[in-house]
Design an enzyme around this catalytic site. Structure first.
Site, PDB file in Angstrom:
ATOM      1  N   LYS A   1       0.890  -1.174   0.000  1.00  0.00           N
ATOM      2  CA  LYS A   1       0.000   0.000   0.000  1.00  0.00           C
ATOM      3  C   LYS A   1       0.923   1.218   0.000  1.00  0.00           C
ATOM      4  O   LYS A   1       1.426   1.634   1.044  1.00  0.00           O
ATOM      5  CB  LYS A   1      -0.880  -0.026   1.251  1.00  0.00           C
ATOM      6  CG  LYS A   1      -2.238   0.638   1.107  1.00  0.00           C
ATOM      7  CD  LYS A   1      -2.206   2.106   0.761  1.00  0.00           C
ATOM      8  CE  LYS A   1      -1.954   3.007   1.936  1.00  0.00           C
ATOM      9  NZ  LYS A   1      -1.712   4.431   1.529  1.00  0.00           N
TER      10      LYS A   1
ATOM     11  N   GLU B   1       9.361   2.013  11.056  1.00  0.00           N
ATOM     12  CA  GLU B   1      10.430   2.990  10.799  1.00  0.00           C
ATOM     13  C   GLU B   1       9.768   4.357  10.814  1.00  0.00           C
ATOM     14  O   GLU B   1       8.984   4.672   9.914  1.00  0.00           O
ATOM     15  CB  GLU B   1      11.061   2.735   9.418  1.00  0.00           C
ATOM     16  CG  GLU B   1      11.679   1.363   9.242  1.00  0.00           C
ATOM     17  CD  GLU B   1      12.951   1.184  10.054  1.00  0.00           C
ATOM     18  OE1 GLU B   1      13.530   2.188  10.510  1.00  0.00           O
ATOM     19  OE2 GLU B   1      13.352   0.031  10.251  1.00  0.00           O
TER      20      GLU B   1
ATOM     21  N   CYS C   1      13.521  11.423   6.394  1.00  0.00           N
ATOM     22  CA  CYS C   1      13.434  11.094   7.818  1.00  0.00           C
ATOM     23  C   CYS C   1      14.738  11.387   8.544  1.00  0.00           C
ATOM     24  O   CYS C   1      14.733  11.774   9.700  1.00  0.00           O
ATOM     25  CB  CYS C   1      13.048   9.629   7.976  1.00  0.00           C
ATOM     26  SG  CYS C   1      14.140   8.509   7.080  1.00  0.00           S
TER      27      CYS C   1
ATOM     28  N   GLU D   1       9.330  16.954  14.635  1.00  0.00           N
ATOM     29  CA  GLU D   1       9.728  16.713  13.239  1.00  0.00           C
ATOM     30  C   GLU D   1       8.924  17.645  12.327  1.00  0.00           C
ATOM     31  O   GLU D   1       7.700  17.537  12.253  1.00  0.00           O
ATOM     32  CB  GLU D   1       9.474  15.261  12.855  1.00  0.00           C
ATOM     33  CG  GLU D   1       9.998  14.955  11.457  1.00  0.00           C
ATOM     34  CD  GLU D   1       9.670  13.539  10.986  1.00  0.00           C
ATOM     35  OE1 GLU D   1       8.511  13.115  11.114  1.00  0.00           O
ATOM     36  OE2 GLU D   1      10.595  12.874  10.485  1.00  0.00           O
TER      37      GLU D   1
END
Ligand code: NAD
Length: 500
Positions: free
Chosen positions: A186, A261, A295, A395
């Site tokens: 997906k 992750e 990331c 973040e």
């Protein structure tokens, strides 16, 4: 002129979903547009998958696992198909690069490398390991002996984010298939195009039907359905912390294995004794490559006080000379943000930084290289700030750098480790002892010494603390796509039965 000679995205084949080796429309017939963030144009209409499509895809993957040839083939045979896919990726690398650049806005100079050489290297690396995934034999207490088999887990659900579409799917698909699993992918709803193209390449390479399935659509639609489906044995997820936590909770109902992750807020430390020109280059690229939508972006720059002003001035000069531009232009270093929500998130954090008293020394505004109000472009933005500010703790996932001063080594380490995240880190110094001492003290899955963003299929990658658990890449990841089975064998000689 062909698309490959222009700055236009390539023509997209609109095949729908890839389920059980066939292309099909979404069960409820819906489609949605995927949009080019550089100019807002619709690139293609993509099938809007739902729980019904996930059910069909998981059933196909289950059948391929329980009855099909893939898990029963030798590793050598699986390896041949993965190697063929690597060759096809290199053959079609330009198209694959243009698909992700059009869909996500990452400059073509990066996607040409990422979606060609590097993605092919990932498939080749795991093609090599397909025949190396073996168990062990043991002499044991008591009569007989035991051997331990390493077997594929079953059906893997792979859920990937928007920011590195093709390569992040390769880091899941390649080891999962090498180990003999089957898979339902997906991809992100905003960057699904290269995942569909990879499915076509697998079909061309001769992958048995049902081994790889691709269902496009939203997290709330096929994403949640994939995590909830009882026919899936493991979810391999890369994405944001909030969604990762939801997935861990949801997977408990069916006791799935999960690897996650997640996000980061990585510190890049520059000591006064660093090779400064190189350190500044790594600090700049560390955050602004991919418009900070990586990331592992070095979004917190810790600089020792004697060189703090010098480093900030050099970064500001560089940032002002590097405004974002057309991602299809090979000369562009920084493209647009991937979609409107990203743009709004980044703009919001710039306002937060100003509100909490950080000093904005560069950028902070949208930018429109292709005309007024066209595209989600944002200037490279630099704040002088403190580690306890929201812009240094959360973040942002955009081109926003917070530069923080420090005095001592201990202070640098405490600041670097002083967030909930633990994905990556960097240290720049000419003192070899200091470099290794700081690397040892980092509570992060990766530490780069006098470099940044280095990456290789053979080197383990992943996070600690809130950046997730499980690892990708390297030989170790094969164990997260396999299960052990212990087989006990009676030895007549040992139990007194003798030979014959
Ligand atoms: P996201 O979490 O919003 O979405 C990731 C994927 O999850 C998408 O495919 C989405 O459709 C799906 N999803 C959303 N809700 C879901 C649900 N409830 N159940 C199942 N699936 C669901 O992340 P994003 O915005 O696409 O990507 C950015 C994030 O990914 C950042 O936080 C970034 O740090 C992280 N990331 C981490 C790594 C890493 O290796 N650690 C690499 C790349 C990106």
């Amino acid at each position: 002129m062909t698309d490959l000679q222009t700055h236009r995205p390539p023509a997209v084949t609109q095949d729908g979903l890839f389920v059980g080796g066939r292309w099909t429309g979404a069960a409820h017939g819906g489609v949605y547009p995927t949009v080019n963030p550089a100019d807002g144009t619709v690139i293609a209409e993509v099938a809007d998958g739902s729980a019904a499509d996930i059910d069909a895809a998981v059933r196909a993957a289950r059948r391929a696992f329980d009855e099909g040839p893939w898990p029963r083939m030798s590793g050598h045979e699986r390896s041949r198909i993965l190697l063929a896919v690597a060759d096809l990726i290199e053959r079609d690398a330009e198209e694959l690069a243009r698909l992700d650049t059009a869909d996500m806005g990452k400059p073509i100079s990066f996607t040409r490398v990422e979606n060609g050489l590097v993605a092919a290297a990932v498939y080749r690396y795991y093609a090599g390991l397909a025949s190396q995934s073996h168990g062990s034999t043991h002499d044991c207490m008591g009569p007989g002996f035991a051997y331990v088999l390493r077997e594929p887990i079953g059906v893997i659900g792979a859920i990937t984010p928007f920011n590195v579409p093709l390569l992040l799917s390769a880091t899941k698909i390649a080891p999962a298939l090498a180990a003999g699993n089957t898979l339902v992918h997906k991809p992100s709803e905003t960057t699904p195009l290269s995942a569909l193209k990879i499915a076509r390449l697998f079909a061309e390479a001769g992958l048995p039907e049902g081994v790889l399935n691709v269902v496009t659509g939203t997290g709330a639609g096929p994403g949640i359905a994939l995590v909830a489906h009882p026919g899936v044995d493991k979810i391999a997820f890369t994405g944001s912390n909030l969604v990762g936590q939801d997935i861990i909770r949801a997977s408990a109902d069916t006791l799935k294995k999960v690897s996650v992750e997640l996000g980061g807020k990585s510190a890049n430390i520059v000591f006064a004794d660093a090779y400064l020109d190189e350190a500044i280059e790594h600090a700049f690229n560390g955050i602004f490559i991919g418009s900070g939508q990586i990331c592992i972006a070095g979004s917190r720059l810790l600089v020792q006080r004697p060189v703090y002003d010098q480093v900030v001035d050099a970064l500001v000069e560089r940032a002002e000379a590097t405004m974002p531009g057309d991602p299809m232009d090979p000369a562009t270093l920084i493209g647009p943000l991937a979609h409107q929500a990203q743009f709004e998130k980044v703009s919001g954090y710039v306002r937060t930084g100003l509100r909490e008293g950080a000093e904005l020394v560069s950028g902070g505004q949208s930018h429109h290289p292709q005309g007024p109000d066209s595209g989600w472009y944002f200037q490279p933005t630099i704040f002088k700030g403190r580690n306890d500010m929201q812009i240094a703790q959360e973040e942002i996932f955009g081109p926003v750098l917070t530069v923080i001063p420090f005095d001592t080594d201990d202070e640098a380490v405490a600041l670097a480790n002083g967030t909930k995240f633990g994905l990556a880190s960097g240290v720049h110094t000419s003192d070899i002892k200091r470099a290794h001492a700081v690397a040892a003290a980092m509570r992060a899955g990766t530490c780069w010494i006098n470099t940044y963003h280095q990456w290789d299929p053979g080197i383990s990658f992943g996070g600690r603390k809130a950046s997730g658990y499980g690892r990708e890449l390297g030989p170790e990841v094969m164990s997260s796509y396999t299960e052990l089975k212990s087989v006990w064998v009676d030895l007549p000689a040992r139990s007194g039965g003798g030979i014959g």
